[in-house]
Design an enzyme around this catalytic site. Structure first.
Site, mmCIF file in Angstrom:
data_model
loop_
_atom_site.group_PDB
_atom_site.id
_atom_site.type_symbol
_atom_site.label_atom_id
_atom_site.label_comp_id
_atom_site.label_asym_id
_atom_site.label_seq_id
_atom_site.Cartn_x
_atom_site.Cartn_y
_atom_site.Cartn_z
ATOM 1 N N ALA A 208 -33.998 83.246 21.060
ATOM 2 C CA ALA A 208 -32.711 82.703 21.519
ATOM 3 C C ALA A 208 -32.161 83.601 22.618
ATOM 4 C CB ALA A 208 -31.719 82.643 20.367
ATOM 5 N N GLU B 162 -38.597 72.895 22.869
ATOM 6 C CA GLU B 162 -38.081 73.770 21.807
ATOM 7 C C GLU B 162 -37.124 73.005 20.910
ATOM 8 O OE1 GLU B 162 -36.361 76.901 24.120
ATOM 9 O OE2 GLU B 162 -38.119 78.187 23.932
#
Ligand code: DER
Length: 233
Positions: A86, A106
């Site tokens: 992230a 993703e």
């Protein structure tokens, strides 16, 4: 730091890989690299029958070079687990991804997984989105719509939108899907309901996917420079 990333990645794999995981989504970026190495070690040691679904060409290469079984979302739409990095996570688990430009696959992999796990250096954890990640929210758009979407995003949500340019290649970056990426530098003080912002962005014609992952994270493994890992749920 590398130790922070490695410790977060290995803690997540060690804790999650054995719970009847057969199909696993593999994220993109740098923190996923030690995670895939650890997965390959365990598969080898415990002779696990694991199938890996990639989130990018980079993830696909990582799966192959670690000798893991490669598949895709065409064969598997229900994944037991997905592990990914992230760019920034806030205290409500709103998350910015797409620093590497792979947020479209993703998000599909995260959406298809029973448990979406994030692994990151603890520096990615912040009070408000925008505090630590200052490059903006990545938004994938179809090439012919890049000016339409740029204008509409700035009109509806303010801030500034920049088309992501290549470094060693002139012109805009192309995603694995052949689209452009807009980085939306938002005004962190003005924005708080990320679910509404995400919906607004997705409704704009020409927008393919945003790097806003809202209410998707099951657990976040955050490593620090001493190699200690904090698990947020
Ligand atoms: O681009 C992405 O979404 C990556 O997963 C990114 O968010 C994390 O990359 P890193 O592990 O290299 O920090």
């Amino acid at each position: 730091t590398n130790l922070a990333k490695e410790s977060a990645a290995c803690a997540a794999v060690n804790e999650q890989i054995h719970n009847n995981v057969r199909i696993i989504g593999i994220g993109s970026g740098s923190t996923i690299i030690p995670a895939v190495k650890r997965i390959a070690e365990i598969v080898q040691k415990d002779n696990l029958d694991l199938i890996c679904v990639p989130t990018s060409l980079q993830a696909r290469e990582l799966i192959l070079s670690n000798g893991l079984k490669l598949s895709s979302l065409v064969e598997h739409q229900e994944l037991d687990l997905a592990i990914d990095g992230a760019d920034e996570i806030d205290e409500q688990f709103n998350c910015i991804k797409g620093g590497g430009g792979c947020q479209t696959q993703e998000k599909l992999v995260a959406f298809c997984s029973k448990k979406f796990i994030v692994v990151a250096d603890e520096k990615k954890w912040s009070k408000r989105l925008g505090n630590t990640w200052t490059k903006g929210i990545p938004i994938e758009v179809i090439p012919i719509a890049y000016k339409i979407t740029k204008k509409e995003i700035e009109k509806q949500l303010g801030g500034e939108v920049i088309v992501r340019e290549g470094t060693e290649k002139l012109g805009p970056v192309l995603t694995d899907q052949g689209n452009f990426i807009l980085d939306w530098k938002f005004d962190a003080s003005k924005t708080s309901n990320w679910s509404d912002v995400n919906q607004t962005l997705k409704m704009i014609p020409g927008v393919v996917e945003t790097g806003l992952f809202v209410n998707m994270i099951y657990k976040a493994y955050l490593g620090n420079s001493e190699g200690k890992v904090e698990v947020k749920t």
